[in-house]
Enzyme design. Structure first.
Site, PDB file in Angstrom:
ATOM      1  N   SER A   9       0.840  -1.201   0.000  1.00  0.00           N
ATOM      2  CA  SER A   9       0.000   0.000   0.000  1.00  0.00           C
ATOM      3  C   SER A   9       0.869   1.243   0.000  1.00  0.00           C
ATOM      4  CB  SER A   9      -0.911  -0.004   1.232  1.00  0.00           C
ATOM      5  OG  SER A   9      -1.572   1.241   1.372  1.00  0.00           O
ATOM      6  N   HIS A  10       0.310   2.349  -0.440  1.00  0.00           N
ATOM      7  CA  HIS A  10       1.009   3.625  -0.334  1.00  0.00           C
ATOM      8  C   HIS A  10       1.027   4.128   1.106  1.00  0.00           C
ATOM      9  CE1 HIS A  10       0.545   3.519  -4.683  1.00  0.00           C
ATOM     10  NE2 HIS A  10       1.334   4.566  -4.787  1.00  0.00           N
ATOM     11  N   SER A  11       0.194   3.577   1.938  1.00  0.00           N
ATOM     12  CA  SER A  11       0.086   4.029   3.331  1.00  0.00           C
ATOM     13  C   SER A  11       0.458   2.917   4.290  1.00  0.00           C
ATOM     14  CB  SER A  11      -1.356   4.481   3.613  1.00  0.00           C
ATOM     15  OG  SER A  11      -1.585   4.597   5.000  1.00  0.00           O
TER      16      SER A  11
END
Length: 223
Positions: A9-11
């Protein structure tokens, strides 16, 4: 051993939270979050994803799921860099639903391709007409007494309990009927405490399937 999962994920918070959720349904599966950049900012880190894939793979392979565009590319590059890329797959699936479905499938001990397939199938609408009525079906009506009904963990327990049985099993609430092998379909019923569900089964091990579901419901799913 089971197939491991990597959540790209980007987060970091998104990946960690989803890993926590999926682990509730698959306690024996290695689910490794790989989100964000090293400094805590938003993005995907190739080295982190590679390391996560190595940690998740206990010998039975690993399936990677991703959230947005470049995360897919990072996941695919990580697979290509593995010593044996044939043991890893990037699943084209919705991240949350796919991770849940993949975790439950992996907990059942299936192959890498089957885990990836379960994740991909999670993007389809729930099927509420999986089991047409027929003579000889075993049917039992049960009342859900646990606090939150068929939420994620009980749904996963139910699906896992019948996974290895030679039986077609469905759960009905009102006019909706779900394939009991699908965690997402069971959750989509929205069955709550005090709701009455109808469990229907057919096949060589139909009696075993009904007994397992009845035991879970009457035991409040261990809550």
């Amino acid at each position: 051993m089971t197939v491991g999962l990597v959540l790209v994920s980007h987060s970091a918070k998104l990946a960690e939270g989803l890993a926590e959720l999926a682990a509730q349904m698959a306690p024996d599966v290695a689910i490794v979050p790989a989100g964000g950049l090293e400094d805590g900012s938003i993005g995907t880190d190739y080295d982190e994803v590679v390391a996560a894939a190595q940690r998740a793979d206990s010998g039975d392979g690993v399936v990677l799921l991703y959230d947005l565009g470049s995360a897919q590319m990072t996941a695919e590059l990580a697979v290509e860099s593995m010593p044996n890329p044939s043991t890893a797959l990037v699943a084209d699936a919705p991240l949350v639903e796919g991770a849940v479905a993949a975790a439950v499938a992996a907990q059942g001990g299936v192959s890498v391709s089957d885990v990836a397939g379960a994740a991909a199938a999670a993007g389809a609408p729930p099927d509420f007409d999986e089991l047409p009525e027929a003579d000889g079906d075993l049917v039992v009506e049960l009342r859900l007494r646990n606090d939150v009904g068929l939420h994620a963990r009980p749904a996963a327990l139910l699906a896992r309990s019948i996974a290895d049985l030679d039986a077609e099993v469905s759960v009905r609430l009102g006019d909706q009927e779900a394939d009991a092998h699908s965690v997402l379909a069971l959750m989509s019923l929205g069955a709550r405490q005090d709701d009455r569900i109808v469990v229907r089964a057919r096949g060589a091990q139909a009696a075993d399937a009904v007994a397992k579901v009845k035991s879970l419901v009457e035991g409040n799913f261990g809550e």
